[in-house]
Design a protein around this motif. Sequence first.
Motif, PDB file in Angstrom:
ATOM      1  N   ALA A 154      33.665 -99.253-114.075  1.00 55.44           N
ATOM      2  CA  ALA A 154      34.737 -98.919-113.140  1.00 55.44           C
ATOM      3  C   ALA A 154      36.040 -98.700-113.892  1.00 55.44           C
ATOM      4  N   SER A 155      36.807 -97.708-113.435  1.00 55.88           N
ATOM      5  CA  SER A 155      38.120 -97.432-114.021  1.00 55.88           C
ATOM      6  C   SER A 155      39.237 -97.590-112.996  1.00 55.88           C
ATOM      7  N   ASN A 156      38.871 -97.742-111.718  1.00 54.89           N
ATOM      8  CA  ASN A 156      39.844 -97.927-110.642  1.00 54.89           C
ATOM      9  C   ASN A 156      39.288 -98.953-109.663  1.00 54.89           C
ATOM     10  N   TRP A 157      40.185 -99.754-109.100  1.00 49.00           N
ATOM     11  CA  TRP A 157      39.782-100.758-108.119  1.00 49.00           C
ATOM     12  C   TRP A 157      40.667-100.626-106.884  1.00 49.00           C
ATOM     13  N   ILE A 158      40.057-100.728-105.713  1.00 44.76           N
ATOM     14  CA  ILE A 158      40.817-100.650-104.464  1.00 44.76           C
ATOM     15  C   ILE A 158      40.304-101.720-103.502  1.00 44.76           C
ATOM     16  N   GLU A 159      41.199-102.136-102.596  1.00 42.12           N
ATOM     17  CA  GLU A 159      40.832-102.999-101.483  1.00 42.12           C
ATOM     18  C   GLU A 159      40.584-102.098-100.271  1.00 42.12           C
ATOM     19  N   ALA A 160      39.456-102.273 -99.607  1.00 42.69           N
ATOM     20  CA  ALA A 160      39.106-101.418 -98.474  1.00 42.69           C
ATOM     21  C   ALA A 160      38.620-102.266 -97.302  1.00 42.69           C
ATOM     22  N   ARG A 161      38.930-101.823 -96.099  1.00 40.23           N
ATOM     23  CA  ARG A 161      38.456-102.479 -94.878  1.00 40.23           C
ATOM     24  C   ARG A 161      37.321-101.642 -94.302  1.00 40.23           C
ATOM     25  N   ALA A 162      36.117-102.198 -94.319  1.00 39.91           N
ATOM     26  CA  ALA A 162      34.939-101.503 -93.812  1.00 39.91           C
ATOM     27  C   ALA A 162      34.815-101.743 -92.306  1.00 39.91           C
ATOM     28  N   ILE A 163      34.608-100.677 -91.562  1.00 47.69           N
ATOM     29  CA  ILE A 163      34.462-100.749 -90.107  1.00 47.69           C
ATOM     30  C   ILE A 163      33.034-100.338 -89.749  1.00 47.69           C
ATOM     31  N   TYR A 164      32.388-101.103 -88.864  1.00 49.09           N
ATOM     32  CA  TYR A 164      31.021-100.788 -88.440  1.00 49.09           C
ATOM     33  C   TYR A 164      30.816-101.320 -87.026  1.00 49.09           C
ATOM     34  N   ARG A 165      29.804-100.769 -86.337  1.00 46.53           N
ATOM     35  CA  ARG A 165      29.580-101.127 -84.939  1.00 46.53           C
ATOM     36  C   ARG A 165      28.369-102.024 -84.736  1.00 46.53           C
ATOM     37  N   GLN A 222      42.618 -93.268 -96.949  1.00 54.04           N
ATOM     38  CA  GLN A 222      43.766 -94.138 -97.165  1.00 54.04           C
ATOM     39  C   GLN A 222      44.528 -94.298 -95.863  1.00 54.04           C
ATOM     40  N   ALA A 223      44.797 -95.547 -95.499  1.00 50.78           N
ATOM     41  CA  ALA A 223      45.553 -95.862 -94.286  1.00 50.78           C
ATOM     42  C   ALA A 223      46.737 -96.727 -94.702  1.00 50.78           C
ATOM     43  N   GLY A 224      47.867 -96.065 -94.997  1.00 47.95           N
ATOM     44  CA  GLY A 224      49.019 -96.798 -95.518  1.00 47.95           C
ATOM     45  C   GLY A 224      48.728 -97.255 -96.930  1.00 47.95           C
ATOM     46  N   PRO A 225      49.069 -98.510 -97.252  1.00 52.48           N
ATOM     47  CA  PRO A 225      48.793 -98.997 -98.604  1.00 52.48           C
ATOM     48  C   PRO A 225      47.340 -99.373 -98.838  1.00 52.48           C
ATOM     49  N   ALA A 226      46.546 -99.481 -97.759  1.00 49.76           N
ATOM     50  CA  ALA A 226      45.153 -99.905 -97.879  1.00 49.76           C
ATOM     51  C   ALA A 226      44.219 -98.718 -97.695  1.00 49.76           C
ATOM     52  N   TRP A 227      42.909 -98.995 -97.775  1.00 48.73           N
ATOM     53  CA  TRP A 227      41.889 -97.964 -97.589  1.00 48.73           C
ATOM     54  C   TRP A 227      40.959 -98.402 -96.461  1.00 48.73           C
ATOM     55  N   ARG A 228      40.434 -97.429 -95.736  1.00 47.78           N
ATOM     56  CA  ARG A 228      39.512 -97.681 -94.625  1.00 47.78           C
ATOM     57  C   ARG A 228      38.176 -97.030 -94.976  1.00 47.78           C
TER      58      ARG A 228
END
Length: 234
Positions: A154-165, A222-228
């Motif tokens: 990995a060369s990049n790291w992100i925080e993401a919020r996973a959405i599922y039903r 990307q949703a603002g500073p975070a990722w979805r």
Amino acid sequence: MLGRSGVLRGMAALALILPLALAATPARAQMAALPPPVATTPDASALNLTQRGIPAEASAENGVLARERALAAGRRTAWERALSEAGLPPVNLSDARLEDMVRSIVIEQERTAPTRYTGRITVVFDPNRVRSALGGSVTVPGASPPPVAAGAPASNWIEARAIYRSMGEWLELQRRLRGAPPVASVDIQAIAVDAARLRLGLRAPPPEAAALLAALGIALEQAGPAWRLGLAGS
């Protein structure tokens, strides 16, 4: 010893010098307090790949050869202008490589003579070939994301919020993520019945990884500073 007149002349000179010295002191202090200039970093995203109004002129033993030489000179002028406008350093390429990078040439105006060609042209460069000419690691507007080698760290790291039903959708999202070439690691930070917080290790910059994941049915936005994150279309 100084006479009375000499003392008076000295005091008068001091009265003239002292205000000037005092006035200069704040100016020097202000200059010293100025922050150093900020260096600007060239940005390939500012590349204008459509260069208009490029002069194309050349002479040769016949008109056909003069036109070919003029267009070759115009391509080079357009390439140099594009790099200069974006603040990028010069990249010297052969005429054949430049010709291969051009998607199209539009003749704006031209004048032909038996041994001379004069005109103005619009040169449109191919984004993917421009990125290749600049080293392959540069983000060029309009270029497809570069291929990502599976197994690379990995060369990049992100925080993401996973959405599922549903739990089935969550398991399918995990399966696709763990098998996706742009994703090096998936760490679950927190999980609930309809969402999870993940830390993703990516093998490409997030925008490029998002484009590659879209082809696998994974939506990373990307949703603002975070990722979805979620399955595409869900």
